[in-house]
Design an enzyme around this catalytic site. Structure first.
Site, PDB file in Angstrom:
ATOM      1  N   ASP A 175      91.462  44.491 -13.894  1.00  9.70           N
ATOM      2  CA  ASP A 175      89.629  45.245 -14.890  1.00  9.70           C
ATOM      3  C   ASP A 175      88.917  45.481 -14.226  1.00  9.70           C
ATOM      4  OD1 ASP A 175      88.065  43.552 -13.446  1.00  9.70           O
ATOM      5  OD2 ASP A 175      86.801  42.654 -14.812  1.00  9.70           O
ATOM      6  N   GLY A 182      76.763  73.412  -3.274  1.00  9.74           N
ATOM      7  CA  GLY A 182      77.278  74.392  -2.788  1.00  9.74           C
ATOM      8  C   GLY A 182      75.803  75.647  -3.176  1.00  9.74           C
ATOM      9  N   ASP A 240      76.442  69.593  -1.579  1.00  8.55           N
ATOM     10  CA  ASP A 240      77.037  69.103  -2.642  1.00  8.55           C
ATOM     11  C   ASP A 240      77.330  70.039  -3.263  1.00  8.55           C
ATOM     12  OD1 ASP A 240      77.610  67.289  -4.704  1.00  8.55           O
ATOM     13  OD2 ASP A 240      75.098  66.795  -5.143  1.00  8.55           O
ATOM     14  N   ASP A 252      71.725  71.759   7.407  1.00  9.48           N
ATOM     15  CA  ASP A 252      71.354  71.278   6.482  1.00  9.48           C
ATOM     16  C   ASP A 252      72.078  69.598   6.887  1.00  9.48           C
ATOM     17  OD1 ASP A 252      69.855  70.036   3.917  1.00  9.48           O
ATOM     18  OD2 ASP A 252      70.501  71.895   2.202  1.00  9.48           O
ATOM     19  N   ARG A 310      68.846  60.878  -2.127  1.00  6.26           N
ATOM     20  CA  ARG A 310      68.036  62.131  -3.060  1.00  6.26           C
ATOM     21  C   ARG A 310      66.778  61.334  -3.512  1.00  6.26           C
ATOM     22  NH1 ARG A 310      73.220  66.061  -3.794  1.00  6.26           N
ATOM     23  NH2 ARG A 310      74.046  64.325  -4.276  1.00  6.26           N
ATOM     24  N   LYS A 335      61.929  79.157  -1.055  1.00  5.58           N
ATOM     25  CA  LYS A 335      62.623  79.404  -2.387  1.00  5.58           C
ATOM     26  C   LYS A 335      61.342  79.092  -3.257  1.00  5.58           C
ATOM     27  CE  LYS A 335      65.307  75.964  -2.062  1.00  5.58           C
ATOM     28  NZ  LYS A 335      66.642  75.099  -2.500  1.00  5.58           N
ATOM     29  N   ASP A 365      65.659  75.626   3.582  1.00  2.70           N
ATOM     30  CA  ASP A 365      64.352  75.228   2.544  1.00  2.70           C
ATOM     31  C   ASP A 365      63.432  74.796   2.942  1.00  2.70           C
ATOM     32  OD1 ASP A 365      65.004  72.468   2.690  1.00  2.70           O
ATOM     33  OD2 ASP A 365      66.229  72.429   1.265  1.00  2.70           O
TER      34      ASP A 365
END
Ligand code: R5P
Length: 313
Positions: free
Chosen positions: A37, A225, A223, A219, A96, A193, A170
């Site tokens: 399972d 991109g 993820d 960085d 995150r 940004k 960033d």
């Protein structure tokens, strides 16, 4: 090092084998598989009583399964009387959501740190945490290794450092990018940004003069991109000669590989903290460098109670 046992979950067998080879040790025989399972089944097939044990497991995709494997392997070692259990988590997922920026938001990174600790882990060894303060979410010793020395070695071997500029994609990544820039004695620029008004699209301002420069975006995670490709576009629009990226954790989910392959990015270099998929391996502008020697060295030093931080002097 005779009392060390290295155990591998299923997240990144190749990296575990490379770490074991670096240390000149075999991986401990252990079954980590599924019941019919899909519940996780673990059986450690060697004696670990009184030994210094290291479980190598990134909590990468599928994060829930890999986290559960780590917790259950920890439980097995604890019940088998291992002397010490170190969770070696090259990529710490669920990082995150590390604060509460809005009402009713979870702090998943803290929850996962609690789960790992309560399962019985004695110490954690990880690489480039999304935010350094996640170290403090664990009330056990936690070493946050830096991928930068591995990247710097690669950069020095391949690029003319005279024209290089390091870029943070960033504002949040400035400390990480600055640390790498310092190691190669390169200037730093920042992609800022901004959404000037709600409903308007994001504007990319570049702080620093990138014209004619070979830019290196640095960085912790790639993820989708999106961050990377948008930053590359903005840098080229400001006259950058070419744009590469060095990113520790190649999460690369969804259409990220296709997006990066179709982008103007000259090259993306990621480490093997996450097992590269076939799509990553064949992508023409993505290259994988190994952190196995770094991890192996840190494990060896931990076992011998030697300094780990001096690895980065
Ligand atoms: C953000 O704070 C991180 O450092 C990365 O920039 C981000 O997670 C990258 O995500 P994506 O590739 O989806 O833009």
């Amino acid at each position: 090092m005779s009392d060390i046992k290295l155990l591998a979950g299923n997240s990144n067998r190749a990296l575990s084998e490379a770490i074991a080879a670096y240390l000149g040790l075999p991986l401990t025989k252990c079954q980590v598989r599924r019941f019919a399972d899909m519940e996780v089944f673990v059986e450690i097939q060697e004696n670990v009583r009184g030994l210094d044990t290291f479980i190598i497991q990134s909590t990468s995709f599928p994060a829930n399964d890999h986290l559960m494997e780590l917790l259950i392997m920890t439980d097995a070692l604890r019940r088998a009387s291992a002397r010490r259990i170190t969770a070696v988590v090259p990529y710490f997922g669920y990082a995150r959501q590390d604060r509460k920026p809005a009402p009713r938001a979870p702090i998943s990174a803290k929850l996962v740190a609690n789960l790992i600790t309560r399962a019985g882990v004695d110490r954690v060894l990880t690489v480039d945490l999304h935010a350094g303060q996640i170290q403090g979410f664990f009330d056990i010793p936690t070493d946050n290794l830096f991928g930068a020395p591995v990247m710097v070695r690669d950069i020095k071997e391949r690029l003319d450092l005279n024209n290089v500029m390091v870029i943070s994609p960033d504002v949040g990544g400035v400390v990480r990018a600055r640390a790498l820039a310092k190691r190669i004695d390169a200037p730093l620029a920042i992609v800022d940004k901004r959404r000037e008004r709600a409903g308007e699209s994001e504007v990319m301002n570049i702080i620093g003069d990138v014209a004619g420069k070979s830019c290196i975006l640095v960085d912790d995670i790639v993820d989708s991109g999106g961050t990377l490709c948008n930053a590359a576009e903005a840098l080229l629009a400001k006259g950058a000669k070419e744009v590469r990226a060095y990113i520790t954790h190649g999460v690369l989910s969804g259409g990220a590989v296709a997006r990066i392959s179709a982008s103007k990015l000259k090259e993306l270099v990621v480490t093997d903290s996450i097992h590269p998929t076939e799509a990553v391996r064949v992508a023409k502008n993505i290259r994988v460098i190994s952190i196995a020697p770094l991890m192996g060295e840190a494990i060896g030093r931990t076992a011998k109670e030697e300094s780990v931080s001096s690895l980065f002097d």
